[in-house]
Design a protein around this motif. Structure first.
Motif, short mmCIF file in Angstrom:
data_model
loop_
_atom_site.label_atom_id
_atom_site.label_comp_id
_atom_site.label_asym_id
_atom_site.label_seq_id
_atom_site.Cartn_x
_atom_site.Cartn_y
_atom_site.Cartn_z
N GLU A 1 6.99 -0.30 -4.87
CA GLU A 1 6.62 -1.17 -3.73
C GLU A 1 7.34 -1.37 -2.66
OE1 GLU A 1 4.63 -5.51 -4.13
OE2 GLU A 1 5.66 -4.76 -5.73
N TRP A 2 6.65 -1.45 -1.40
CA TRP A 2 7.36 -1.53 -0.28
C TRP A 2 7.14 -2.98 0.12
CZ3 TRP A 2 4.70 2.87 -1.34
CH2 TRP A 2 5.40 3.96 -1.57
N ASN A 3 8.16 -3.59 0.60
CA ASN A 3 7.99 -5.16 1.04
C ASN A 3 7.62 -5.17 2.54
OD1 ASN A 3 8.50 -6.39 -1.51
ND2 ASN A 3 10.60 -6.00 -1.11
N LEU A 4 6.64 -5.89 2.91
CA LEU A 4 6.28 -6.03 4.31
C LEU A 4 6.69 -7.67 4.55
CD1 LEU A 4 3.03 -3.94 4.39
CD2 LEU A 4 5.36 -3.34 4.86
N GLY A 5 7.84 -7.67 4.91
CA GLY A 5 8.17 -9.48 5.08
C GLY A 5 7.96 -10.18 3.87
N ASP A 6 8.15 -11.35 3.91
CA ASP A 6 8.23 -12.22 2.76
C ASP A 6 7.15 -12.38 2.08
OD1 ASP A 6 10.85 -12.84 3.68
OD2 ASP A 6 10.23 -14.53 4.95
N LYS A 7 5.90 -12.23 2.72
CA LYS A 7 4.60 -12.41 1.96
C LYS A 7 3.98 -11.05 1.39
CE LYS A 7 4.45 -16.97 2.10
NZ LYS A 7 4.23 -17.83 0.94
N TRP A 8 3.98 -9.86 2.17
CA TRP A 8 2.93 -9.06 1.77
C TRP A 8 3.84 -7.87 1.28
CZ3 TRP A 8 -2.16 -9.47 1.94
CH2 TRP A 8 -2.67 -10.44 2.99
N GLY A 9 3.21 -6.89 0.40
CA GLY A 9 3.72 -5.95 0.03
C GLY A 9 2.75 -4.86 -0.40
N VAL A 10 2.89 -3.66 -0.42
CA VAL A 10 2.07 -2.42 -0.58
C VAL A 10 2.87 -1.43 -1.66
CG1 VAL A 10 0.72 -2.41 1.35
CG2 VAL A 10 3.01 -1.07 1.24
N TYR A 11 2.21 -1.02 -2.62
CA TYR A 11 2.73 -0.18 -3.58
C TYR A 11 1.75 1.16 -3.71
CZ TYR A 11 -0.93 -2.45 -6.78
OH TYR A 11 -1.93 -2.91 -7.29
N ALA A 12 2.39 1.95 -4.70
CA ALA A 12 1.64 3.24 -5.19
C ALA A 12 1.93 3.19 -6.62
CB ALA A 12 1.96 4.37 -4.50
N ALA B 1 -4.87 11.31 -16.50
CA ALA B 1 -3.94 10.86 -15.53
C ALA B 1 -4.62 9.66 -14.72
CB ALA B 1 -3.70 12.13 -14.66
N MET B 2 -3.80 8.87 -14.36
CA MET B 2 -4.02 7.65 -13.37
C MET B 2 -3.23 7.54 -12.11
SD MET B 2 -4.59 3.56 -14.74
CE MET B 2 -6.02 4.14 -16.04
N PHE B 3 -3.92 7.05 -11.37
CA PHE B 3 -3.14 7.31 -9.96
C PHE B 3 -3.74 6.02 -9.02
CE2 PHE B 3 -6.25 10.15 -9.73
CZ PHE B 3 -6.97 10.08 -8.61
N GLY B 4 -3.06 5.41 -8.04
CA GLY B 4 -3.57 4.16 -7.27
C GLY B 4 -2.75 3.64 -6.50
N GLY B 5 -3.07 2.56 -5.90
CA GLY B 5 -2.11 1.63 -5.19
C GLY B 5 -2.82 0.26 -4.87
N GLY B 6 -1.98 -0.53 -4.14
CA GLY B 6 -2.66 -1.82 -3.68
C GLY B 6 -2.04 -2.65 -2.80
N VAL B 7 -2.25 -3.74 -2.79
CA VAL B 7 -1.44 -4.92 -1.65
C VAL B 7 -1.51 -6.19 -2.53
CG1 VAL B 7 -1.94 -5.99 0.56
CG2 VAL B 7 -2.80 -3.79 0.09
N SER B 8 -0.17 -6.72 -2.29
CA SER B 8 0.30 -7.92 -3.05
C SER B 8 0.69 -8.94 -1.93
CB SER B 8 1.36 -7.66 -3.90
OG SER B 8 2.37 -7.11 -2.93
#
Length: 280
Positions: free
Chosen positions: A130-141, A214-221
């Motif tokens: 997961e990559w943090n995009l500031g204090d609130k948002w994050g994206v992950y794979a 196999a399973m793959f994906g990502g998302g936004v938190s």
């Protein structure tokens, strides 16, 4: 369902392991799956199935190994399957024995609606970054493997139709008919009347009872506060084990799926032990 107990033991082990992580997230995921019955050949019984959307959700555990890297596992329930409507073949084994003898053991075609519904319970194990995009948002794979077990697979058919020898519906199946009398029979061939195709059939014995893939994906938190977050998750999966047991007759079909979900996660942060003061 002979593997179900093993699945429960595996889930318990994975959940227990989460207590030793540096930071543990527990959560619930609710979503919709778009399954796809993917045929690797042009078999007449398995081609042309369309996607049937179904529920896909479960409870998950995300235990962190570093600030950005974690291992994520889940216990989920998913409805998968497909539908095929219109003119389609009927295997000789599914015909009435007398009709099967009359048709010479070849497939016949009929115009009806066919819906195959499969319920699964499964566990994926995914590596997540997961990559943090500031204090609130994050994206992950994330990506990894999964195992799942089938529950109560059924085939639902409906409609009425004549039977045909060809997919175009130009050569109707015919049966002998006495146009005369018992004393002076005159046997002619007439079209078999339309048959009622409405039925719900248990097809558990025809399908593999487990899948592995196999399973793959990502998302936004989005962080609601220090311990709570909302998640939008997207994932794709592809099963390695053929769905049908009899691949010689029905072809090689694999179950794939693409899922969209909303989730809520709560973070448990392990407290470090404080040093005990000593008196000199």
């Amino acid at each position: 369902m002979k593997h179900f107990n093993k699945l429960m033991v595996l889930a318990l082990v994975l959940i227990t392991t989460g207590t030793f992580a540096q930071e543990t997230k527990w959560g619930v995921r609710l979503g919709v799956g778009l399954p796809n019955l993917q045929s690797t050949d042009d078999n007449i019984y398995s081609k042309d199935y369309k996607t049937v959307a179904g529920f896909d959700g479960g409870i998950f555990l995300d235990y962190g190994l570093t600030e950005n890297f974690s291992i994520k596992t889940e216990l989920y329930y998913a409805t998968k399957g497909g539908e095929r409507n219109g003119m389609q073949p009927i295997p000789p084994a599914q015909l009435d024995p007398q009709l099967g003898q009359l048709t010479g053991g070849v497939p016949v075609y009929a115009n009806f609606d066919n819906r195959a519904v499969f319920n699964y319970i499964g566990i994926p194990v995914l590596a997540k970054y997961e990559w943090n995009l500031g204090d609130k948002w994050g994206v992950y794979a994330n990506a990894g493997l999964y195992v799942e077990f089938i529950l109560s697979p059924e085939q639902e058919t409906s409609g009425e139709s004549k039977f045909y020898y060809d997919e175009a519906g130009t050569m109707a199946v015919q049966v002998p008919y006495n146009a005369g009398t018992d004393e002076n029979p005159v046997i002619i061939m007439v079209d078999l009347p339309a048959q009622n195709m409405t039925a719900t059939t248990d097809i558990d014995k025809d399908l593999a009872d487990m899948d592995f893939g196999a399973m793959f994906g990502g998302g936004v938190s989005y962080n609601l506060n220090d311990t709570s977050e909302l998640i939008f998750d997207m994932r794709g999966s592809y099963g390695f084990i053929p769905l049908q047991n009899d691949t010689e007759t029905y072809g090689t079909v694999h179950m794939g799926s693409f899922t969209f979900s909303l989730a809520y996660a709560y973070t448990f942060k392990n407290r470090s032990k404080k040093a005990t003061p000593t008196n000199d």
